[in-house]
Design an enzyme around this catalytic site. Sequence first.
Site, mmCIF file in Angstrom:
data_model
loop_
_atom_site.group_PDB
_atom_site.id
_atom_site.type_symbol
_atom_site.label_atom_id
_atom_site.label_comp_id
_atom_site.label_asym_id
_atom_site.label_seq_id
_atom_site.Cartn_x
_atom_site.Cartn_y
_atom_site.Cartn_z
ATOM 1 N N TRP A 80 -40.988 -50.665 -48.743
ATOM 2 C CA TRP A 80 -40.909 -51.421 -47.661
ATOM 3 C C TRP A 80 -39.633 -51.244 -46.596
ATOM 4 C CZ3 TRP A 80 -36.854 -54.304 -47.624
ATOM 5 C CH2 TRP A 80 -36.105 -54.734 -48.753
ATOM 6 N N LYS A 133 -49.554 -44.815 -51.626
ATOM 7 C CA LYS A 133 -49.765 -46.298 -51.964
ATOM 8 C C LYS A 133 -48.263 -46.820 -51.332
ATOM 9 C CE LYS A 133 -48.712 -49.872 -54.604
ATOM 10 N NZ LYS A 133 -47.897 -51.122 -53.887
ATOM 11 N N GLY A 180 -37.950 -46.150 -54.449
ATOM 12 C CA GLY A 180 -38.239 -47.469 -54.880
ATOM 13 C C GLY A 180 -37.097 -47.848 -56.039
ATOM 14 N N GLU A 226 -36.586 -40.975 -55.654
ATOM 15 C CA GLU A 226 -35.496 -41.634 -55.003
ATOM 16 C C GLU A 226 -35.235 -42.752 -55.097
ATOM 17 O OE1 GLU A 226 -33.406 -43.606 -52.572
ATOM 18 O OE2 GLU A 226 -34.616 -42.809 -50.804
ATOM 19 N N CYS A 251 -30.996 -48.210 -49.641
ATOM 20 C CA CYS A 251 -30.446 -47.427 -50.707
ATOM 21 C C CYS A 251 -29.302 -46.657 -50.684
ATOM 22 C CB CYS A 251 -31.457 -46.497 -51.536
ATOM 23 S SG CYS A 251 -32.796 -47.186 -52.107
ATOM 24 N N GLU A 256 -27.216 -52.820 -58.134
ATOM 25 C CA GLU A 256 -27.106 -52.754 -56.460
ATOM 26 C C GLU A 256 -27.436 -54.054 -55.804
ATOM 27 O OE1 GLU A 256 -29.795 -49.966 -53.457
ATOM 28 O OE2 GLU A 256 -30.490 -50.307 -55.292
#
Length: 461
Positions: A136, A160, A212, A234, A268, A365
């Site tokens: 998202w 998806k 994701g 990724e 990210c 993270e």
Amino acid sequence: MSIATVNPATGETLRTFEAMDGEEIERRLQLAEATFRTYRTTSFAERAQRMRRAAGLLDDDQQEIARTITCEMGKPIAQARAEAAKCAKAMRWYAEHAEELLADEEPAAADVKDSGAVRALVRYRPLGPVLAVMPWNFPLWQVVRFAAPALMAGNVGLLKHASNVPQTALYLEDLFHRAGFAEGCFQTLLIGSDAVDEILRDERVRAATLTGSEPAGRAVASTAGEMVKKTVLELGGSDPFVVMPSADLDRAARVAVTARVQNNGQSCIAAKRFIVHTDVYDAFTERFVAGMRALRMGDPMEEDTDVGPLSSERARADLEELVDDARRSGAQVLCGGERPEGPGWYYPPTVIAGVTREMRIHREEAFGPVATLYRARDLDEAVLLADDTPFGLSSNVWTRDEEEIDRFVRDLEAGGVYVNGMTASHPAFPFGGVKRSGYGRELSGHGIREFCNITTVWHGA
């Protein structure tokens, strides 16, 4: 998780969607397979014409789709417009360059002769329907950087998307259809995560790409490995931002703020760990903290907002847990660190110093506007700290010393090293990571070839 648009600035549910049932999924898989048989034979010129048309339509729709993005996931409206513009740029780039990137390659004449052939070549052919499982945080860009090269290579796509950006997902399907791509070239599947495994196991799906979380990547890679299907992953990142004594401190600090809070810190490739040489640590910290404090947090629909809300209540709670764990373990919170009052899932720009290896925020993270500061005694310690993470997506290095630059480029364990600048993706440069940040590459020629059958063609006498 329901498929719904929930405004993160207010917590209000605006629209909900029913997940597609098995019958509709089967219809779409059949359509993807049938469309691929004919689409794969189209020329690069035909594909490029449609891709350029999609870019033009996206330009026309920029303000409207930007508002949809901001409403669904909370990024400041100016950044949402910039994301749409970047997608149009990437579409045009692949429309212009795909044919040359996938042109037949001829081996050296001596090697052809040595093989006993009179002629040989390497040809790139499309694989077929590719499943894209997308997040998202950049709901247009993450998809387009897969879709533009995949469609230009002659593949068809099945998307998806994340369940909290359904309107953006449906827009993308409509965009490609309006641009002239056949209905089955790009389809959005409104499904939950629990439906991904069965679709990936279907023989008509030839490959998958996922951007994701690490758990999501592990699940897709596991199924794809069992089915012997190509994947590109990724995943997360905890990128270092290293500042050495020769750096331009004023500029480094200004860029550091942007690098940490871009997309509300939910990126990210955002710089997350700021590793500063002891000789300039205090001077950099003063500038950096002042810059973080000066940011305006507020309604993401307002043009002067710097930082909007996090994407969900759960996302904010996860970030709070990391900050609170560090504080309890002795870290110093130099700014931010407290949930604001009022509606929406806001969390302030935060800087934490005194982080140790035992703290969760050192290993995990931080997906939000929270920066961690580290003091390095010398170049060796800076490299060790930068690489002391399970992730390896990208990195940022600030120095004007050429020997130091060579050392960082050689020793940093990351898919990119950005010197005197912040990490940013561009269609001409390969993008991806190492270690737990995933494998494979997106963008550039490397990205378009990921989902091609690299075919050796050999001609005897």
